[in-house]
Design a protein around this motif. Structure first.
Motif, PDB file in Angstrom:
ATOM      1  N   MET A   1      31.210  51.201  42.537  1.00 55.79           N
ATOM      2  CA  MET A   1      31.324  50.271  43.710  1.00 55.79           C
ATOM      3  C   MET A   1      30.637  50.703  45.035  1.00 55.79           C
ATOM      4  O   MET A   1      30.674  51.899  45.308  1.00 55.79           O
ATOM      5  N   LYS A   2      30.156  49.622  45.721  1.00 57.01           N
ATOM      6  CA  LYS A   2      29.315  50.005  47.024  1.00 57.01           C
ATOM      7  C   LYS A   2      29.868  49.184  47.952  1.00 57.01           C
ATOM      8  O   LYS A   2      30.388  48.178  47.865  1.00 57.01           O
ATOM      9  N   LEU A   3      30.227  50.050  49.318  1.00 57.70           N
ATOM     10  CA  LEU A   3      31.082  49.206  50.285  1.00 57.70           C
ATOM     11  C   LEU A   3      30.051  49.371  51.429  1.00 57.70           C
ATOM     12  O   LEU A   3      29.591  50.680  51.804  1.00 57.70           O
ATOM     13  N   ARG A   4      29.460  48.392  51.952  1.00 61.35           N
ATOM     14  CA  ARG A   4      28.428  48.315  53.197  1.00 61.35           C
ATOM     15  C   ARG A   4      29.368  48.111  54.301  1.00 61.35           C
ATOM     16  O   ARG A   4      29.795  46.743  54.498  1.00 61.35           O
ATOM     17  N   LEU A   5      29.191  48.994  55.433  1.00 63.72           N
ATOM     18  CA  LEU A   5      30.124  48.772  56.565  1.00 63.72           C
ATOM     19  C   LEU A   5      28.793  48.749  57.584  1.00 63.72           C
ATOM     20  O   LEU A   5      27.945  49.270  57.435  1.00 63.72           O
ATOM     21  N   ARG A   6      29.204  48.304  58.781  1.00 61.68           N
ATOM     22  CA  ARG A   6      28.432  48.139  59.843  1.00 61.68           C
ATOM     23  C   ARG A   6      28.423  49.388  60.381  1.00 61.68           C
ATOM     24  O   ARG A   6      29.395  50.232  60.104  1.00 61.68           O
ATOM     25  N   HIS A   7      27.373  49.878  61.097  1.00 63.28           N
ATOM     26  CA  HIS A   7      27.343  51.146  61.940  1.00 63.28           C
ATOM     27  C   HIS A   7      28.472  51.534  62.656  1.00 63.28           C
ATOM     28  O   HIS A   7      28.947  52.694  62.720  1.00 63.28           O
ATOM     29  N   ASP A   8      29.248  50.483  63.486  1.00 65.61           N
ATOM     30  CA  ASP A   8      29.999  50.976  64.301  1.00 65.61           C
ATOM     31  C   ASP A   8      31.361  50.945  63.522  1.00 65.61           C
ATOM     32  O   ASP A   8      32.150  51.774  63.764  1.00 65.61           O
ATOM     33  N   GLN A   9      31.707  50.547  62.501  1.00 66.90           N
ATOM     34  CA  GLN A   9      32.628  50.617  61.448  1.00 66.90           C
ATOM     35  C   GLN A   9      32.660  51.970  60.943  1.00 66.90           C
ATOM     36  O   GLN A   9      33.622  52.698  60.926  1.00 66.90           O
ATOM     37  N   THR A  10      31.361  52.559  60.332  1.00 64.17           N
ATOM     38  CA  THR A  10      31.319  53.658  59.769  1.00 64.17           C
ATOM     39  C   THR A  10      31.823  54.919  60.828  1.00 64.17           C
ATOM     40  O   THR A  10      32.412  55.727  60.407  1.00 64.17           O
ATOM     41  N   GLU A  11      31.212  54.960  62.092  1.00 63.79           N
ATOM     42  CA  GLU A  11      31.632  55.628  63.116  1.00 63.79           C
ATOM     43  C   GLU A  11      32.984  55.755  63.415  1.00 63.79           C
ATOM     44  O   GLU A  11      33.554  56.738  63.436  1.00 63.79           O
ATOM     45  N   ALA A  12      33.592  54.752  63.503  1.00 65.78           N
ATOM     46  CA  ALA A  12      34.884  54.381  63.880  1.00 65.78           C
ATOM     47  C   ALA A  12      35.774  55.133  62.813  1.00 65.78           C
ATOM     48  O   ALA A  12      36.706  55.909  62.956  1.00 65.78           O
ATOM     49  N   LEU A  13      35.467  55.098  61.484  1.00 71.50           N
ATOM     50  CA  LEU A  13      36.187  55.361  60.588  1.00 71.50           C
ATOM     51  C   LEU A  13      35.853  56.995  60.321  1.00 71.50           C
ATOM     52  O   LEU A  13      37.005  57.840  60.113  1.00 71.50           O
ATOM     53  N   LYS A  14      34.737  57.237  60.615  1.00 76.28           N
ATOM     54  CA  LYS A  14      34.252  58.982  60.569  1.00 76.28           C
ATOM     55  C   LYS A  14      35.470  59.618  61.701  1.00 76.28           C
ATOM     56  O   LYS A  14      35.907  60.742  61.471  1.00 76.28           O
ATOM     57  N   ARG A  15      35.450  58.990  63.005  1.00 73.12           N
ATOM     58  CA  ARG A  15      36.247  59.638  63.941  1.00 73.12           C
ATOM     59  C   ARG A  15      37.683  59.688  63.448  1.00 73.12           C
ATOM     60  O   ARG A  15      38.487  60.655  63.660  1.00 73.12           O
ATOM     61  N   ARG A  16      38.250  58.455  62.962  1.00 68.78           N
ATOM     62  CA  ARG A  16      39.716  58.397  62.823  1.00 68.78           C
ATOM     63  C   ARG A  16      40.118  59.287  61.501  1.00 68.78           C
ATOM     64  O   ARG A  16      40.928  59.983  61.559  1.00 68.78           O
ATOM     65  N   ALA A  17      39.090  59.544  60.470  1.00 67.44           N
ATOM     66  CA  ALA A  17      39.403  60.316  59.502  1.00 67.44           C
ATOM     67  C   ALA A  17      39.510  61.759  60.071  1.00 67.44           C
ATOM     68  O   ALA A  17      40.128  62.672  59.493  1.00 67.44           O
ATOM     69  N   GLU A  18      38.337  62.282  60.866  1.00 72.23           N
ATOM     70  CA  GLU A  18      38.536  63.518  61.481  1.00 72.23           C
ATOM     71  C   GLU A  18      39.866  63.682  62.111  1.00 72.23           C
ATOM     72  O   GLU A  18      40.226  64.919  61.855  1.00 72.23           O
ATOM     73  N   LEU A  19      40.233  62.822  62.865  1.00 75.37           N
ATOM     74  CA  LEU A  19      41.403  62.978  63.548  1.00 75.37           C
ATOM     75  C   LEU A  19      42.905  63.097  62.797  1.00 75.37           C
ATOM     76  O   LEU A  19      43.693  63.959  62.842  1.00 75.37           O
ATOM     77  N   GLU A  20      42.774  62.537  61.487  1.00 75.45           N
ATOM     78  CA  GLU A  20      43.756  62.491  60.508  1.00 75.45           C
ATOM     79  C   GLU A  20      43.616  63.736  59.398  1.00 75.45           C
ATOM     80  O   GLU A  20      44.474  63.923  58.648  1.00 75.45           O
ATOM     81  N   GLY A  21      42.504  64.546  59.544  1.00 78.44           N
ATOM     82  CA  GLY A  21      42.041  65.210  58.779  1.00 78.44           C
ATOM     83  C   GLY A  21      41.964  65.177  57.210  1.00 78.44           C
ATOM     84  O   GLY A  21      42.211  65.916  56.424  1.00 78.44           O
ATOM     85  N   ILE A  22      41.382  63.724  56.969  1.00 75.56           N
ATOM     86  CA  ILE A  22      41.163  63.460  55.542  1.00 75.56           C
ATOM     87  C   ILE A  22      39.636  62.885  55.572  1.00 75.56           C
ATOM     88  O   ILE A  22      39.029  62.770  56.810  1.00 75.56           O
ATOM     89  N   SER A  23      39.407  62.749  54.430  1.00 70.39           N
ATOM     90  CA  SER A  23      37.880  62.208  54.353  1.00 70.39           C
ATOM     91  C   SER A  23      37.644  60.517  54.704  1.00 70.39           C
ATOM     92  O   SER A  23      38.641  59.957  54.591  1.00 70.39           O
ATOM     93  N   VAL A  24      36.667  60.181  54.769  1.00 67.21           N
ATOM     94  CA  VAL A  24      36.504  58.602  55.034  1.00 67.21           C
ATOM     95  C   VAL A  24      37.083  57.992  53.544  1.00 67.21           C
ATOM     96  O   VAL A  24      37.497  56.868  53.786  1.00 67.21           O
TER      97      VAL A  24
END
Length: 64
Positions: A1-24
């Motif tokens: 399965m592939k999931l295509r996100l907008r750039h802003d969504q990808t960046e927001a997920l990366k930041r949030r995942a880092e804050l929570e200490g988990i992977s995207v």
């Protein structure tokens, strides 16, 4: 399965995942699980409402 996100969504997920200490990937799995749990609960409530409406249809009609 592939999931295509907008750039802003990808960046927001990366930041949030880092804050929570988990992977995207982990963040997305959590979101999918939460959605499935929420919609399953909604489906149960809707089914119960339909059943109770049918059960009490005569009384509900008289109360109108």
């Amino acid at each position: 399965m592939k999931l295509r996100l907008r750039h802003d969504q990808t960046e927001a997920l990366k930041r949030r995942a880092e804050l929570e200490g988990i992977s995207v990937h982990g963040m997305i799995l959590r979101a999918v699980d939460a959605y499935l749990a929420r919609t399953a609960d909604e489906a149960l409530v809707c089914q119960a409402a339909k059943e109770q409406t049918a059960k009490w249809a005569e009384l509900l009609e008289r109360l109108k």
